[in-house]
Design a protein around this motif. Structure first.
Motif, PDB file in Angstrom:
ATOM      1  N   VAL A  73       0.627   6.333 -17.822  1.00 22.19           N
ATOM      2  CA  VAL A  73       0.005   7.359 -16.983  1.00 22.19           C
ATOM      3  C   VAL A  73       1.112   8.226 -16.382  1.00 22.19           C
ATOM      4  O   VAL A  73       2.028   7.730 -15.726  1.00 22.19           O
ATOM      5  CB  VAL A  73      -0.840   6.730 -15.861  1.00 22.19           C
ATOM      6  CG1 VAL A  73      -1.432   7.820 -14.966  1.00 22.19           C
ATOM      7  CG2 VAL A  73      -1.942   5.859 -16.462  1.00 22.19           C
ATOM      8  N   ILE A  74       1.020   9.539 -16.632  1.00 21.73           N
ATOM      9  CA  ILE A  74       2.043  10.489 -16.199  1.00 21.73           C
ATOM     10  C   ILE A  74       1.467  11.370 -15.087  1.00 21.73           C
ATOM     11  O   ILE A  74       0.325  11.809 -15.156  1.00 21.73           O
ATOM     12  CB  ILE A  74       2.497  11.384 -17.372  1.00 21.73           C
ATOM     13  CG1 ILE A  74       3.028  10.525 -18.523  1.00 21.73           C
ATOM     14  CG2 ILE A  74       3.570  12.374 -16.913  1.00 21.73           C
ATOM     15  CD1 ILE A  74       4.215   9.680 -18.182  1.00 21.73           C
ATOM     16  N   CYS A  75       2.287  11.627 -14.070  1.00 24.26           N
ATOM     17  CA  CYS A  75       1.888  12.507 -12.981  1.00 24.26           C
ATOM     18  C   CYS A  75       2.720  13.790 -13.004  1.00 24.26           C
ATOM     19  O   CYS A  75       3.919  13.755 -13.305  1.00 24.26           O
ATOM     20  CB  CYS A  75       2.084  11.808 -11.631  1.00 24.26           C
ATOM     21  SG  CYS A  75       1.867  12.868 -10.183  1.00 24.26           S
ATOM     22  N   PHE A  76       2.066  14.909 -12.689  1.00 21.84           N
ATOM     23  CA  PHE A  76       2.778  16.173 -12.483  1.00 21.84           C
ATOM     24  C   PHE A  76       2.583  16.580 -11.026  1.00 21.84           C
ATOM     25  O   PHE A  76       1.463  16.584 -10.516  1.00 21.84           O
ATOM     26  CB  PHE A  76       2.273  17.246 -13.440  1.00 21.84           C
ATOM     27  CG  PHE A  76       2.611  16.946 -14.871  1.00 21.84           C
ATOM     28  CD1 PHE A  76       3.886  17.193 -15.357  1.00 21.84           C
ATOM     29  CD2 PHE A  76       1.667  16.370 -15.720  1.00 21.84           C
ATOM     30  CE1 PHE A  76       4.223  16.895 -16.668  1.00 21.84           C
ATOM     31  CE2 PHE A  76       1.994  16.058 -17.032  1.00 21.84           C
ATOM     32  CZ  PHE A  76       3.277  16.325 -17.515  1.00 21.84           C
ATOM     33  N   CYS A  77       3.703  16.926 -10.383  1.00 15.85           N
ATOM     34  CA  CYS A  77       3.715  17.105  -8.929  1.00 15.85           C
ATOM     35  C   CYS A  77       4.409  18.408  -8.540  1.00 15.85           C
ATOM     36  O   CYS A  77       5.435  18.769  -9.124  1.00 15.85           O
ATOM     37  CB  CYS A  77       4.447  15.917  -8.289  1.00 15.85           C
ATOM     38  SG  CYS A  77       4.807  16.063  -6.532  1.00 15.85           S
ATOM     39  N   SER A  78       3.836  19.121  -7.575  1.00 16.36           N
ATOM     40  CA  SER A  78       4.480  20.272  -6.946  1.00 16.36           C
ATOM     41  C   SER A  78       4.139  20.260  -5.459  1.00 16.36           C
ATOM     42  O   SER A  78       3.172  19.618  -5.049  1.00 16.36           O
ATOM     43  CB  SER A  78       4.033  21.591  -7.575  1.00 16.36           C
ATOM     44  OG  SER A  78       4.540  21.743  -8.888  1.00 16.36           O
ATOM     45  N   LEU A 187       1.065   5.820  -3.554  1.00 12.75           N
ATOM     46  CA  LEU A 187       1.368   5.601  -4.969  1.00 12.75           C
ATOM     47  C   LEU A 187       0.353   4.671  -5.622  1.00 12.75           C
ATOM     48  O   LEU A 187       0.070   4.802  -6.824  1.00 12.75           O
ATOM     49  CB  LEU A 187       2.777   5.029  -5.132  1.00 12.75           C
ATOM     50  CG  LEU A 187       3.931   5.976  -4.797  1.00 12.75           C
ATOM     51  CD1 LEU A 187       5.256   5.326  -5.158  1.00 12.75           C
ATOM     52  CD2 LEU A 187       3.787   7.298  -5.545  1.00 12.75           C
ATOM     53  N   GLU A 188      -0.209   3.747  -4.855  1.00 13.50           N
ATOM     54  CA  GLU A 188      -1.221   2.853  -5.429  1.00 13.50           C
ATOM     55  C   GLU A 188      -2.453   3.659  -5.822  1.00 13.50           C
ATOM     56  O   GLU A 188      -3.018   3.478  -6.898  1.00 13.50           O
ATOM     57  CB  GLU A 188      -1.577   1.767  -4.419  1.00 13.50           C
ATOM     58  CG  GLU A 188      -2.568   0.748  -4.966  1.00 13.50           C
ATOM     59  CD  GLU A 188      -2.855  -0.372  -3.983  1.00 13.50           C
ATOM     60  OE1 GLU A 188      -3.754  -1.194  -4.275  1.00 13.50           O
ATOM     61  OE2 GLU A 188      -2.201  -0.423  -2.921  1.00 13.50           O
ATOM     62  N   LYS A 189      -2.870   4.559  -4.952  1.00 11.97           N
ATOM     63  CA  LYS A 189      -4.014   5.417  -5.268  1.00 11.97           C
ATOM     64  C   LYS A 189      -3.676   6.354  -6.424  1.00 11.97           C
ATOM     65  O   LYS A 189      -4.522   6.594  -7.300  1.00 11.97           O
ATOM     66  CB  LYS A 189      -4.425   6.224  -4.036  1.00 11.97           C
ATOM     67  CG  LYS A 189      -5.563   7.201  -4.306  1.00 11.97           C
ATOM     68  CD  LYS A 189      -6.127   7.792  -3.038  1.00 11.97           C
ATOM     69  CE  LYS A 189      -5.214   8.785  -2.369  1.00 11.97           C
ATOM     70  NZ  LYS A 189      -5.889   9.470  -1.241  1.00 11.97           N
ATOM     71  N   LEU A 190      -2.453   6.887  -6.440  1.00 14.22           N
ATOM     72  CA  LEU A 190      -2.058   7.807  -7.503  1.00 14.22           C
ATOM     73  C   LEU A 190      -2.126   7.123  -8.861  1.00 14.22           C
ATOM     74  O   LEU A 190      -2.648   7.689  -9.830  1.00 14.22           O
ATOM     75  CB  LEU A 190      -0.648   8.333  -7.238  1.00 14.22           C
ATOM     76  CG  LEU A 190      -0.132   9.399  -8.203  1.00 14.22           C
ATOM     77  CD1 LEU A 190      -0.932  10.680  -8.060  1.00 14.22           C
ATOM     78  CD2 LEU A 190       1.358   9.676  -7.940  1.00 14.22           C
ATOM     79  N   GLY A 191      -1.582   5.927  -8.951  1.00  9.63           N
ATOM     80  CA  GLY A 191      -1.733   5.131 -10.163  1.00  9.63           C
ATOM     81  C   GLY A 191      -0.952   5.617 -11.360  1.00  9.63           C
ATOM     82  O   GLY A 191      -1.370   5.408 -12.503  1.00  9.63           O
ATOM     83  N   ALA A 192       0.194   6.262 -11.152  1.00 10.54           N
ATOM     84  CA  ALA A 192       1.007   6.759 -12.270  1.00 10.54           C
ATOM     85  C   ALA A 192       2.191   5.828 -12.526  1.00 10.54           C
ATOM     86  O   ALA A 192       2.676   5.140 -11.627  1.00 10.54           O
ATOM     87  CB  ALA A 192       1.502   8.163 -11.978  1.00 10.54           C
ATOM     88  N   ARG A 193       2.653   5.834 -13.773  1.00 13.68           N
ATOM     89  CA  ARG A 193       3.837   5.037 -14.143  1.00 13.68           C
ATOM     90  C   ARG A 193       5.106   5.871 -14.013  1.00 13.68           C
ATOM     91  O   ARG A 193       6.124   5.399 -13.549  1.00 13.68           O
ATOM     92  CB  ARG A 193       3.692   4.524 -15.578  1.00 13.68           C
ATOM     93  CG  ARG A 193       4.887   3.706 -16.079  1.00 13.68           C
ATOM     94  CD  ARG A 193       4.987   2.382 -15.355  1.00 13.68           C
ATOM     95  NE  ARG A 193       6.196   1.664 -15.748  1.00 13.68           N
ATOM     96  CZ  ARG A 193       7.378   1.776 -15.135  1.00 13.68           C
ATOM     97  NH1 ARG A 193       7.507   2.610 -14.108  1.00 13.68           N
ATOM     98  NH2 ARG A 193       8.412   1.076 -15.533  1.00 13.68           N
TER      99      ARG A 193
END
Length: 411
Positions: A73-78, A187-193
């Motif tokens: 699972v990938i996250c994109f953040c700004s 981060l737990e809610k976000l759930g990304a690796r």
């Protein structure tokens, strides 16, 4: 929603989201939530049913995966806030279509000119469309260009389900510009690796390294005395603090260093005859360099105090963030996949080190390894800020290519 990356960018930059370092709240300014609410509504309109704004102003959303492969699972953040260095109120973006070279005069302030000599990146923008301010505010490309690019990518992936990808998380944070962007991220809610911030600059640049950073506070207690009868008795705390600043090495300063050289930088000095407060920031790419600079600063301060036998000081070091390369080097696939994605959109990836920090620094050490991707913006934190529309489009293309690379290389 068929909005272009430019449509989105122009919609976001006119919303004032400046953060406030003097505030202890998170977000430090409630107006950051104005953009957060808009982004949440747009994500819901795209069909991302879990999109929401939390009490701290952070926006979360999920693009479900459409592949049977086990893709991380990938996250994109700004970040949504703009810098407190220059006003972000009443932003009036200007679009220079089909730029043909030369300096760019800004219409709101005749003294503000984006000169090619000072901004050589303009030389590679011939024929592109350039967005600037009118010269009276910053633009907010840092980091609303990144937000527009992520939002455009989300819309593209949802409109094109034939593009295979794993589960993708979207995160928009508050207060990055004042060093608190990751403070309230769940981060737990976000759930990304793994994650990537879209918070860079020149097209093609990818960044896996930041400064390591500490803050130092020196509190000085002097000897107060009536100035008419002070001979041999008064020890003025303001002068003691000024002596410390005066002795700082001129070659270890922001104004005299670049590349991989770190610095000692005084950022605040206040006080009275009786007491003074001095704040400094220490930066270096290596933790050992931080320790050396802090030892040097302490030695200078102690030497100054020898000349004031009745005075005392406290010297306090507070860790701010660390070089994210320490974490990213343990996961080489993160940068390998990013470099491949940049190549796929026709660019040569340029590995770059940030003389500063990003949300990625904090997130990496919180357990979410997170390098940085270019957005196309330049001259951040100033009225000379500008961004290329075509470079923003290229950043969005890079995100699309990146999620495909992760899917292809998964088991």
């Amino acid at each position: 929603m068929s909005d272009t990356v430019l449509d989105r960018f122009l919609r976001y930059v006119v919303i004032d989201t400046q953060s406030d370092p003097a505030s202890d709240a998170q977000p430090s300014t409630e107006k950051q939530k104005d953009l957060g609410r808009l982004l949440t509504a747009e994500l819901l309109e795209l069909g991302l049913s879990d999109a929401h704004l939390d009490e701290h102003g952070n926006v979360y959303a999920t693009i479900p995966g459409n592949t049977s492969k086990d893709v991380p699972v990938i996250c994109f953040c700004s970040h949504m806030d703009t810098a407190p260095d220059f006003t972000g109120t009443n932003v009036r973006p200007q679009i220079l279509r089909n730029y043909q070279g030369g300096d760019i005069a800004l219409p709101g302030d005749s003294g503000q000119v984006i000169r090619v000599e000072a901004h050589p990146q303009l030389k590679s923008q011939i024929g592109n469309d350039i967005v600037t301010t009118d010269g009276t505010t910053l633009l907010g490309a840092d980091d609303k260009a990144g937000i527009a690019e992520i939002m455009t990518t989300a819309a593209h992936l949802l409109a094109n389900p034939d593009i295979p990808h794993g589960t993708i998380k979207i995160l928009f944070t508050t207060d990055e510009e004042i060093g608190r962007g990751a403070d309230k991220v769940n981060l737990e809610k976000l759930g990304a690796r793994f994650a990537y911030t879209l918070d860079g600059s020149t097209v093609g640049e990818i960044e896996n390294e930041t400064f390591s950073a500490d803050g130092v506070t020196i509190d000085i207690s002097g000897v107060a005395m009536h100035p008419g009868y002070a001979k041999g008795k008064m020890e003025n705390a303001i002068k003691i603090a000024s002596d410390i600043v005066a002795r700082l090495p001129r070659d270890i300063a922001p104004e005299t260093t670049d590349g991989r050289a770190g610095f000692i930088h005084p950022v605040d000095l206040s006080g009275s005859m009786e007491s003074a407060h001095l704040q400094l920031i220490i930066r270096d790419f290596d933790d050992a360099g931080l320790v050396e600079k802090e030892a040097l600063l302490k030695a200078i301060a102690e030497d100054v105090l020898l000349g004031y036998p009745g005075s005392t000081m406290t010297f306090t070091v507070k860790q701010q963030y660390r070089n994210m390369k320490q974490v990213l080097d343990r996961h080489p696939e993160i940068m390998d996949n990013l470099a491949e994605a940049v190549r796929r959109v026709g660019l040569e990836p340029v590995l770059h080190s940030i003389r500063g920090g990003t949300d990625g620094s904090r997130l990496s050490f919180m357990g979410l390894p997170c390098p940085n991707i270019f957005t196309g913006g330049h001259a951040y934190h100033s009225p000379l800020e500008w961004v290329s529309v075509q470079d923003m489009e290229k950043a969005a293309e890079t995100i699309v290519a990146l999620v495909q690379v992760w899917e292809e290389r998964a088991a």
